[in-house]
Design an enzyme around this catalytic site. Structure first.
Site, short mmCIF file in Angstrom:
data_model
loop_
_atom_site.label_atom_id
_atom_site.label_comp_id
_atom_site.label_asym_id
_atom_site.label_seq_id
_atom_site.Cartn_x
_atom_site.Cartn_y
_atom_site.Cartn_z
N HIS A 138 -11.85 17.28 26.90
CA HIS A 138 -10.98 17.26 25.86
C HIS A 138 -9.83 16.55 26.01
O HIS A 138 -9.06 16.63 27.01
CB HIS A 138 -10.12 18.72 25.46
CG HIS A 138 -11.28 19.82 24.94
ND1 HIS A 138 -11.18 21.02 24.52
CD2 HIS A 138 -12.70 19.26 24.74
CE1 HIS A 138 -12.29 21.44 24.13
NE2 HIS A 138 -13.14 20.53 24.22
N TYR A 152 -3.73 26.42 20.04
CA TYR A 152 -2.81 27.22 20.43
C TYR A 152 -1.91 27.60 19.25
O TYR A 152 -1.32 26.82 18.70
CB TYR A 152 -1.91 26.63 21.65
CG TYR A 152 -2.69 26.60 22.94
CD1 TYR A 152 -2.71 27.54 23.88
CD2 TYR A 152 -3.25 25.41 23.10
CE1 TYR A 152 -3.20 27.25 25.10
CE2 TYR A 152 -4.01 25.13 24.54
CZ TYR A 152 -4.08 26.20 25.44
OH TYR A 152 -4.52 25.69 26.53
N PRO A 179 -2.73 34.28 32.10
CA PRO A 179 -3.82 33.24 31.49
C PRO A 179 -3.21 32.17 30.73
O PRO A 179 -3.97 31.00 30.58
CB PRO A 179 -4.81 34.17 31.03
CG PRO A 179 -4.23 35.35 30.74
CD PRO A 179 -3.16 35.42 31.52
N LYS A 233 -4.13 28.50 34.73
CA LYS A 233 -3.82 28.10 36.22
C LYS A 233 -4.70 28.56 37.20
O LYS A 233 -4.81 28.18 38.20
CB LYS A 233 -2.35 28.28 36.40
CG LYS A 233 -1.34 27.19 35.76
CD LYS A 233 -1.81 25.75 35.81
CE LYS A 233 -1.08 24.79 34.89
NZ LYS A 233 -1.71 23.65 34.28
N TYR A 240 0.82 20.92 32.20
CA TYR A 240 -0.45 21.27 31.52
C TYR A 240 -1.61 21.05 32.12
O TYR A 240 -2.74 21.69 32.32
CB TYR A 240 -0.40 20.96 30.01
CG TYR A 240 -1.72 21.72 29.37
CD1 TYR A 240 -1.67 23.16 29.02
CD2 TYR A 240 -2.61 20.99 28.92
CE1 TYR A 240 -2.68 23.55 28.24
CE2 TYR A 240 -3.84 21.48 28.36
CZ TYR A 240 -4.01 22.79 27.87
OH TYR A 240 -5.01 23.39 27.30
P1 RFL Z 1 -12.12 36.25 41.83
O1 RFL Z 1 -12.71 35.47 40.86
O2 RFL Z 1 -11.64 37.57 41.58
O3 RFL Z 1 -13.27 36.55 43.21
C1 RFL Z 1 -13.05 37.67 43.95
C2 RFL Z 1 -14.38 38.10 44.47
O4 RFL Z 1 -13.83 38.98 45.80
C3 RFL Z 1 -14.89 40.08 45.38
N1 RFL Z 1 -14.20 41.29 46.14
C4 RFL Z 1 -14.80 41.82 47.34
N2 RFL Z 1 -15.59 41.41 48.12
C5 RFL Z 1 -15.77 41.96 49.28
N3 RFL Z 1 -14.94 43.15 49.61
C6 RFL Z 1 -14.10 43.62 48.78
N4 RFL Z 1 -13.16 44.67 49.17
C7 RFL Z 1 -13.79 42.97 47.37
N5 RFL Z 1 -12.87 42.97 46.58
C8 RFL Z 1 -13.16 42.14 45.38
C9 RFL Z 1 -15.05 40.30 43.95
O5 RFL Z 1 -16.16 40.96 43.43
C10 RFL Z 1 -15.21 38.77 43.47
O6 RFL Z 1 -16.45 38.33 43.53
O7 RFL Z 1 -11.13 35.50 42.40
P2 RFL Z 1 -10.96 33.98 43.01
O8 RFL Z 1 -12.34 33.40 43.81
O9 RFL Z 1 -9.73 33.73 43.96
O10 RFL Z 1 -10.66 32.98 41.66
C11 RFL Z 1 -9.70 33.19 40.53
C12 RFL Z 1 -10.28 33.13 39.26
O11 RFL Z 1 -11.33 34.16 39.14
C13 RFL Z 1 -9.15 33.52 38.47
O12 RFL Z 1 -7.72 32.85 38.85
C14 RFL Z 1 -9.10 32.75 37.04
O13 RFL Z 1 -10.40 33.61 36.30
C15 RFL Z 1 -8.07 32.95 36.10
N6 RFL Z 1 -8.20 32.63 34.55
C16 RFL Z 1 -8.13 31.25 34.22
N7 RFL Z 1 -7.79 30.09 35.27
C17 RFL Z 1 -8.10 28.98 34.94
O14 RFL Z 1 -7.97 27.97 36.00
N8 RFL Z 1 -8.35 28.48 33.91
C18 RFL Z 1 -8.62 29.23 32.81
O15 RFL Z 1 -8.99 28.86 31.70
C19 RFL Z 1 -8.61 30.65 33.06
N9 RFL Z 1 -8.50 31.59 31.96
C20 RFL Z 1 -8.35 33.42 33.81
C21 RFL Z 1 -8.51 33.11 32.31
C22 RFL Z 1 -8.37 34.77 34.08
C23 RFL Z 1 -8.55 35.65 32.88
N10 RFL Z 1 -8.73 36.80 33.20
C24 RFL Z 1 -9.87 37.83 32.96
C25 RFL Z 1 -8.09 37.43 34.09
C26 RFL Z 1 -8.87 33.79 31.20
C27 RFL Z 1 -8.67 35.27 31.54
C28 RFL Z 1 -9.07 36.00 30.31
C1 PHB Z 2 -10.22 30.02 28.20
O1 PHB Z 2 -10.95 29.36 27.43
O2 PHB Z 2 -10.17 30.95 28.77
C2 PHB Z 2 -8.86 29.48 28.28
C3 PHB Z 2 -8.33 28.18 27.48
C4 PHB Z 2 -6.98 27.76 27.69
C5 PHB Z 2 -6.11 28.64 28.13
C6 PHB Z 2 -6.37 29.99 28.93
C7 PHB Z 2 -7.51 30.31 28.67
O3 PHB Z 2 -4.75 28.15 28.13
#
Ligand code: RFL
Ligand code: PHB
Length: 409
Positions: free
Chosen positions: A75, A203, A295, A299, A387
């Site tokens: 994008h 957005y 979110p 980041k 961003y």
């Molecule tokens: P994770 O992905 O949570 O993985 C942690 C893993 O540890 C396991 N675990 C255990 N394992 C052993 N023993 C235990 N006691 C344990 N407890 C937990 C879990 O099962 C899991 O497999 O952390 P990690 O690897 O640090 O990754 C971080 C990302 O997952 C997170 O920061 C992002 O998803 C945040 N996020 C976004 N980040 C972006 O950079 N770009 C995005 O577009 C973006 N959109 C988002 C998001 C997070 C969202 N939610 C649901 C919070 C959108 C949403 C809606």
């Molecule tokens: C997403 O697609 O999950 C998403 C994209 C952009 C954002 C936050 C989440 O700023």
């Protein structure tokens, strides 16, 4: 009971843990990953979608981006909607960097596919995971899997187990400052079987609340809308969600097109946390275990993979060249970048989300701020730099990593 020995135990097989382990193996350092969930669950879990250029470069540099380069969506910018106007912000025109759309679970699948399938270095479905000995030089992780009790002894432990994991909880509270901020907003997130709302992300800031129209593939939409943190989910039947999306995205007559089947729905509380320091003894915190971002600015995954990369190279320096400095300095190297991302995420969260008690003054002022961004001057350039993560990358010691890769090539 079985006792194993490795160089690094990685707790958690999310993107942070899998990427760390991948980089260690590529540089001759052994690790064992211990994960609480099943492989199927990890490969299905829908979370992040937006990847920064720096993240894509890390994955390409590690040979992990073949599918991303074929299937990821590039994008050049995004739409910003407010006050019935549609503005376009092109990060490529402003600072020469695009962003990428590629689901987090696809990154996880690629990382899992790149591992040897059955070399015994990854335990899924681990129960009762416990960390011991982090202040000595023989830390260990114990767990039960398939009814067997397993202890893995190592030189270091990487806590990559997310916000709810055991790693951060293993650090004595007196040795850790845990900063937290709960924003008064939640997001309702939908994964929908329908073509994206627009060709780029939208957005949209409306006096009724924020909405974001994102996507995962040309066939699957990802839609988010702001809900007041106190407004219970039972007050949000599907009909209300679609109506609000239509109005907040300024769709003609407030009617939302393409109400495809909802494949998944989540409620996400907007919060921020930072653990300081991100290390204690022989335990290092990585990704969501160390910090959560609201979110809004996407980041979390990007900063998590950056943490992994910096820690991987510090550990490689220790095992390959006996260097202690980069490991000792891991937390101080990461925290400025973490706080930079927190600051931008907080700023964008307040800019995009009208508070429940917002007045006409607040709405007018918000419009003035959004107009300044849409004008494309120096504010827009500074915004684009944050961003796409470029300004943070300058703080991230990543040049150190590239130098190291050059030395070892
Ligand atoms: P994770 O992905 O949570 O993985 C942690 C893993 O540890 C396991 N675990 C255990 N394992 C052993 N023993 C235990 N006691 C344990 N407890 C937990 C879990 O099962 C899991 O497999 O952390 P990690 O690897 O640090 O990754 C971080 C990302 O997952 C997170 O920061 C992002 O998803 C945040 N996020 C976004 N980040 C972006 O950079 N770009 C995005 O577009 C973006 N959109 C988002 C998001 C997070 C969202 N939610 C649901 C919070 C959108 C949403 C809606
Ligand atoms: C997403 O697609 O999950 C998403 C994209 C952009 C954002 C936050 C989440 O700023």
């Amino acid at each position: 009971m079985r006792t194993l020995r490795t160089q690094v135990v990685v707790v958690g097989a999310g993107p942070a843990g899998l990427y760390l382990s991948h980089e260690l193996r590529a540089h001759g350092v052994d690790s064992v990953i211990v994960e609480r969930c099943s492989r199927e669950h990890l490969e299905r879990r829908v979370r992040a979608g937006l990847l920064e250029e720096g993240t894509v470069q890390l994955l390409r540099g590690s040979g992990l981006a073949d599918r991303l380069d074929r299937q990821g969506l590039v994008h050049d910018g995004f739409q910003l909607r407010f006050e019935d106007t549609v503005q376009r912000i092109s990060t490529v025109s402003l600072i020469g960097e695009p962003t990428y759309i590629y689901g987090q679970q696809e990154v996880v699948k690629d990382l899992l596919a790149a591992r040897p399938s059955d070399d015994g270095s990854l335990y899924f479905d681990a129960l009762d995971v416990q960390i011991a000995g982090i202040t000595g030089d023989k830390p260990s992780v114990a767990f039960t899997v398939g009814g067997e009790h397993v202890v893995v002894e190592a030189d270091f432990i990487a806590g990559c187990d997310g916000y709810h994991g055991v790693s951060r909880a293993s650090i004595p509270t007196a040795s850790l400052a845990f900063h937290t901020r709960r924003y008064p907003f939640d997001w309702i997130g939908l994964l929908v079987n329908a073509a994206p709302f627009a060709s780029e992300l939208v957005y949209s800031v409306h006096p009724r609340g924020f909405a974001l129209a994102s996507m995962r593939t040309p066939e699957v939409s990802r839609l988010y809308l702001q809900a007041d943190a106190r407004d219970e989910q039972s007050n949000w039947p599907h009909e209300r969600i679609w109506d609000e999306l239509g109005q907040r995205l300024y769709v003609d007559e407030g009617r939302m097109r393409a109400r495809g089947a909802i494949l998944e729905q989540v409620r996400v509380p907007l919060r921020a946390t930072v653990a300081e320091p991100m290390q204690f003894g022989r335990l290092f915190l990585v990704g969501d275990a160390a910090h959560i971002f609201p979110p809004t600015a996407a980041k979390g995954l990007n900063v998590a993979l950056e943490d992994s990369s910096v820690l991987a190279h510090a550990l490689i320096g220790w095992f390959r060249r006996g260097e202690a400095g980069p490991l000792e300095g891991y937390s101080s190297a990461r925290l400025p970048a973490v706080w930079r991302a927190q600051d931008f995420s907080a700023w964008l969260t307040w800019l995009f989300h009208p508070a429940a008690d917002a007045t006409a003054f607040d709405h007018r002022r918000r419009t003035a701020s959004l107009t300044r961004l849409a004008e494309g001057g120096s504010s827009a350039v500074a915004f684009a730099d944050e961003y796409v993560g470029r300004s943070r990358r300058r703080l991230s010691s990543l040049s150190y990593i590239h130098e190291l890769d050059g030395m070892e090539a």
